[in-house]
Design a protein around this motif. Structure first.
Motif, PDB file in Angstrom:
ATOM      1  N   ASN A  65      55.098  63.567  29.992  1.00  0.00           N
ATOM      2  CA  ASN A  65      53.906  62.780  29.673  1.00  0.00           C
ATOM      3  C   ASN A  65      54.222  61.402  29.115  1.00  0.00           C
ATOM      4  OD1 ASN A  65      51.957  64.831  30.396  1.00  0.00           O
ATOM      5  ND2 ASN A  65      52.747  65.974  28.631  1.00  0.00           N
ATOM      6  N   GLY A  66      55.491  61.029  29.176  1.00  0.00           N
ATOM      7  CA  GLY A  66      55.883  59.700  28.729  1.00  0.00           C
ATOM      8  C   GLY A  66      56.180  59.592  27.254  1.00  0.00           C
ATOM      9  N   ASN A  67      56.123  60.692  26.510  1.00  0.00           N
ATOM     10  CA  ASN A  67      56.507  60.665  25.101  1.00  0.00           C
ATOM     11  C   ASN A  67      58.027  60.581  24.994  1.00  0.00           C
ATOM     12  OD1 ASN A  67      53.719  61.208  24.332  1.00  0.00           O
ATOM     13  ND2 ASN A  67      54.107  63.319  24.975  1.00  0.00           N
ATOM     14  N   GLY A 129      52.982  58.635  23.186  1.00  0.00           N
ATOM     15  CA  GLY A 129      52.392  57.546  23.949  1.00  0.00           C
ATOM     16  C   GLY A 129      50.879  57.476  23.812  1.00  0.00           C
ATOM     17  N   ASP A 130      50.362  56.253  23.861  1.00  0.00           N
ATOM     18  CA  ASP A 130      48.915  55.986  23.957  1.00  0.00           C
ATOM     19  C   ASP A 130      48.113  56.740  22.903  1.00  0.00           C
ATOM     20  OD1 ASP A 130      46.606  54.867  24.886  1.00  0.00           O
ATOM     21  OD2 ASP A 130      46.553  55.943  26.791  1.00  0.00           O
ATOM     22  N   GLU A 131      48.537  56.615  21.649  1.00  0.00           N
ATOM     23  CA  GLU A 131      47.825  57.307  20.582  1.00  0.00           C
ATOM     24  C   GLU A 131      46.477  56.658  20.286  1.00  0.00           C
ATOM     25  OE1 GLU A 131      46.653  58.372  16.408  1.00  0.00           O
ATOM     26  OE2 GLU A 131      46.960  56.421  17.342  1.00  0.00           O
ATOM     27  N   GLY A 137      40.577  54.263  26.633  1.00  0.00           N
ATOM     28  CA  GLY A 137      39.387  54.778  25.972  1.00  0.00           C
ATOM     29  C   GLY A 137      39.494  56.166  25.381  1.00  0.00           C
ATOM     30  N   LEU A 138      40.626  56.829  25.524  1.00  0.00           N
ATOM     31  CA  LEU A 138      40.815  58.165  24.975  1.00  0.00           C
ATOM     32  C   LEU A 138      42.022  58.146  24.051  1.00  0.00           C
ATOM     33  CD1 LEU A 138      39.984  61.189  24.945  1.00  0.00           C
ATOM     34  CD2 LEU A 138      41.649  61.524  26.798  1.00  0.00           C
ATOM     35  N   ALA A 139      41.834  58.553  22.807  1.00  0.00           N
ATOM     36  CA  ALA A 139      42.932  58.535  21.840  1.00  0.00           C
ATOM     37  C   ALA A 139      43.897  59.690  22.081  1.00  0.00           C
ATOM     38  CB  ALA A 139      42.366  58.615  20.420  1.00  0.00           C
ATOM     39  N   CYS A 140      45.147  59.476  21.681  1.00  0.00           N
ATOM     40  CA  CYS A 140      46.177  60.531  21.653  1.00  0.00           C
ATOM     41  C   CYS A 140      46.424  61.146  23.026  1.00  0.00           C
ATOM     42  CB  CYS A 140      45.801  61.619  20.655  1.00  0.00           C
ATOM     43  SG  CYS A 140      45.590  61.043  18.954  1.00  0.00           S
ATOM     44  N   VAL A 141      46.495  60.310  24.055  1.00  0.00           N
ATOM     45  CA  VAL A 141      46.664  60.838  25.412  1.00  0.00           C
ATOM     46  C   VAL A 141      47.989  61.580  25.553  1.00  0.00           C
ATOM     47  CG1 VAL A 141      46.917  60.233  27.850  1.00  0.00           C
ATOM     48  CG2 VAL A 141      45.162  59.122  26.466  1.00  0.00           C
TER      49      VAL A 141
END
Length: 414
Positions: A65-67, A129-131, A137-141
């Motif tokens: 997931n890119g983390n 990623g993308d927290e 538009g969505l937190a913590c992806v």
């Protein structure tokens, strides 16, 4: 980009890491940060993370997931102690929200080594990623995907303001979007996750404490309100003939403030889009996004219901159609009591450490159902967050690193 440490040299200390990272994604005009997911600024942050792992001889990997993960010890051994946070930002965000937790995690690893502490469990630093959800538009992806809190297909379809899907953005950044999805095997390796974060409020400052422990995260969510009226000429349309969605939107914003005040909750319309967007035109559509939070789910539901009721009543009065869509929701999170109490005991040997709730969402909250999770807060004397005014003093940052190292030693080395 900052240069990697030379072979055989000592890894950079906290202040060096902080200075290197401070230049990445900063807007010269606002002084704030624009580190949005899967953009060049995010790529630079990710390169910085990988360099820090290499400088310490940690095993580096990027998950499906890119983390990003940096491992001390064998991750396959299981029961790992993980710490870290995120590196992305809200629009014109502050320097500390997210990065303080990642920089402190690497510094805490250095502190453990300086103490001669030898982990008996695998230890890892993570960058989720993308927290913030600033782009899609969505937190913590990243953590939501890992924990199975959003489906892969739904995630791939998320779009930014320019219509670019998450899948396309990931692909452009060199990550395979077809690989994303729930990762229970990875979570099964984690025995505890501890996230350090700057406090997003002034509770620690008012109490005179540099560091605290989180007790829980308030339930919170995001709702999209669509107000559809009739576009018309601003200079020729009589007031009584208008179907102006801006009026209904404005009344709803005021209603949100009142509903939150009466309930002891929080409600914020922080983003709005207007069509067609002409100065001399009555809008045909006003789309506003509500963020609301409360101490319990019943109160939160009542606040949002009251705001929606006011919106529909205003729409009836103004001849405007109203649609409300819940875009995300995170229930109340109580951090693992055993882990939370252990952190408080480890840090409270000389004086009791504050244990306090927060209204802000975090990756730690997303993972709490799957992994024993806890959080540390570092004092923020301004009480301001999601703004360039966000701040933590150097001494308090150092206290945070020491506290995190104490916690990691207590969990992984004993």
């Amino acid at each position: 980009m900052p240069a990697s440490a030379a072979p055989g040299s000592a890894p950079p200390g906290f202040q060096t890491m902080w200075r290197e990272l401070a230049a990445v994604g900063r807007d010269a005009g606002s002084g704030g940060y624009r580190r949005y997911a899967w953009t060049p600024a995010d790529t630079d942050c990710r390169a910085w993370f990988r360099e820090q792992a290499a400088a310490r001889g940690l095993d580096y990997e990027t998950d499906r997931n890119g983390n990003q993960w940096a491992w001390l010890g064998d991750p396959a051994a299981g029961d790992a102690v993980v710490t870290g946070s995120h590196l992305d930002s809200v629009p014109d965000g502050g320097a500390f929200d997210g990065p303080l937790g990642v920089v402190s995690a690497f510094a805490a690893v250095d502190e453990l080594r300086a103490r001669g502490a030898v982990p008996g469990r695998p230890l890892a630093v993570v960058n989720f990623g993308d927290e913030e959800g600033a782009r899609f538009g969505l937190a913590c992806v990243g953590s939501r995907l890992t924990a199975g809190r959003i489906g892969a297909e739904d995630a791939r379809r998320l779009r930014d303001a320019d219509g670019v899907t998450l899948a396309r953005a990931m692909e452009r950044a060199g990550h395979d979007p077809d690989a994303i999805g729930a990762d229970p095997e990875r979570l099964a390796r984690v025995g505890a996750f501890v996230e350090l974060h700057v406090e997003q409020g002034r509770a620690l400052d008012l109490g005179g404490h540099p560091v605290g422990v989180a007790s829980a995260i308030w339930p919170h969510g995001r709702w999209r309100f669509d107000f559809r009226g009739q576009a018309n000429h601003a200079g020729t349309t009589r007031l009584e003939d208008r179907h102006d969605p801006m009026l209904t939107y404005a009344g709803t914003v005021l209603a949100a403030r009142e509903q939150a005040r009466l309930a002891g909750a929080l409600a914020t319309f922080g983003k709005v889009a207007v069509e067609p967007g002409g100065v001399n035109a009555i809008a045909s559509l006003v789309r506003g996004w509500l963020d609301s939070r409360a101490a319990d789910e019943q109160t939160l539901a009542a606040v949002v219901a009251g705001i929606e009721r006011a919106a529909r009543e205003g729409g009836t009065r103004d001849g405007v159609a109203v649609e409300v869509v819940r875009e995300s929701f995170t229930p109340e999170v109580e951090f693992a009591p055993v882990l939370r109490d252990r952190l408080a005991a480890l840090l409270g040997t000389d004086a009791p450490v504050p244990v306090l709730p927060t209204g802000a969402g975090h990756d730690a909250g997303i993972l709490a159902d799957a992994v024993p999770t806890a959080m540390l807060f570092v004092r923020n004397p301004t009480g301001v967050s999601h703004s360039p005014a966000e701040f933590a003093a150097e001494d308090d940052c150092a206290a945070g690193v020491t506290a995190l190292a104490d916690v990691l030693e207590g969990l992984a080395c004993r």
